[in-house]
Design an enzyme around this catalytic site. Sequence first.
Site, PDB file in Angstrom:
ATOM      1  N   GLU A  64       0.784  -1.228   0.000  1.00 30.96           N
ATOM      2  CA  GLU A  64       0.000   0.000   0.000  1.00 30.96           C
ATOM      3  C   GLU A  64       0.826   1.295   0.000  1.00 30.96           C
ATOM      4  O   GLU A  64       0.676   2.134   0.893  1.00 30.96           O
ATOM      5  CB  GLU A  64      -0.966   0.012   1.194  1.00 30.96           C
ATOM      6  N   GLU A 120      -6.079  -8.175   0.415  1.00 27.04           N
ATOM      7  CA  GLU A 120      -6.757  -7.884   1.676  1.00 27.04           C
ATOM      8  C   GLU A 120      -8.235  -7.644   1.410  1.00 27.04           C
ATOM      9  O   GLU A 120      -8.594  -6.889   0.512  1.00 27.04           O
ATOM     10  CB  GLU A 120      -6.151  -6.644   2.365  1.00 27.04           C
TER      11      GLU A 120
END
Length: 511
Positions: free
Chosen positions: A348, A453
């Site tokens: 991320e 995720e």
Amino acid sequence: MKLFIIFSIITCFCQLLSFSNGRPVSNKVWASGPKQVKAVNLGGWLVTEGWIKPSLFDGIINKDILDGTGVQFQSAKVGKYLSAEAGGGAITVATIASSSERFRLWRINEMTFNLRASTGRFVGLNKFGNQKHIVIEAEEPGAAETFQILRNPNDLNRVRIKAHNGFFLQVKEENESVSADYEGDGGWEDDDPSVFSITMDERIMQGEYQVTNGYGPLIAPRVMQEHWRTYIVEDDFKFIKENGLNAVRIPVGWWIASDPLPPKPYVPGSLHALDNAFSWAEKYDIKIIIDLHAAPGSQNGAEHSSSRDGSLEWGTDGTIQQTVGVIEFLAARYADSSSLYAMELINEPNSSGVSLDNLTKYYQAGYDAVRKHSQTAYVVMSNRLGTSVEPMELFGFANRLMGSVIDVHNYPYYNPALTNVTVQKFIEYINNDLAEQVKQLTTSNGPPIFVGEWVAEWQLTNTSKEDYQRYAAAQLKVFGRAQFGWAYWTLKNVNIHWSLEWMIKNGYIKL
């Protein structure tokens, strides 16, 4: 002999076609595509996230004022706030609390701190001229930028701030200037110019930096090593195998490559825990995706990337080079393990501070580092976070690199448009809108997609177990179309619906 020479030349030529600068250009290993993973993240284990296991912080003294905590100081006597509104020079006071009146803490010990202004500079004593004046000038903190925050035992939100010169900060009523020249008598009355009310951020940072620096070098090793030893154990891998999962995604921090002598405040032991995970994975035939969740300097300013104070400082030539070294260390260490399935180069990265050029520069170098040691491990590249990021911005780049995968995290939980809808509308969003997004990403000519995720939680109220079952089943169906597979966040969590272990044991998710 001539036939042999010709055959050898052809063989060498084919090898040259197969590799370019050590990178596979054509390889039958990738011809059939990846084996789809049904995975779970081992979040909160080797990279701390306090919201996953809050009790990890319980033994820290003054645990509400850790590294990165945003604080504001309001003078009890004058009623105004310490301010860095000018951006530098002398500290002032302001009537209204805004971002200029918010300082981020760098913790030295339970009572001693540096104060970092929103400009990135540190509050300190004037080193030139009147050394009792308070200024905001230093880019790096030293003794002059060190303060003690003394709390009223009967009201922890009333404090005094003691400077390095031995005097307390005060706001002088006559000209509202701030100086470190008050001796103090130990009282906590409103008419004392050295008394301040302290206001902390509602949600403080609780990452690896905060927990290790919060406990300090004497206690942190014992606390963290006990956590690593007991939080994830062999029985967890057995549970994973028995419940239809075939892989784990393991977040790690950059300091793992320096074990057993990681830089302060990090402590040794996470590498041994990762070694154990590989042993258990091999025993139960489970694949591992190593996920570099925290890069040096922090790639997103979040606690889960071990940012000290919310700053994003990854992306310089130095931090990129250091991160490549971490990837190469991990690839070399685990390349021969039958359980190493993929290396995720970074988690991320945030587009607010990480440019696409810098990211692809790093991804190329990280890819090459993995390929030095493994020609079979997939190399996973995380999309950048940010509202203006094009979801397919990495496709053209990744298509040139065989065995590359794009990680796309998807959390409808955080979608503001879904906070006040019905359960049926929420599930329709999964079946229609989200399904279309996944369809667009899983193009036949693009790299494989990994939903690294996701979670079966939402911000709806008055929902039933059956509602959760439908919601989880809908996401499993949609994310099951991702060529590389998916990974639930996370295996264990005090927030029960974020815990796949709890969801499975209580019948909310069926695989």
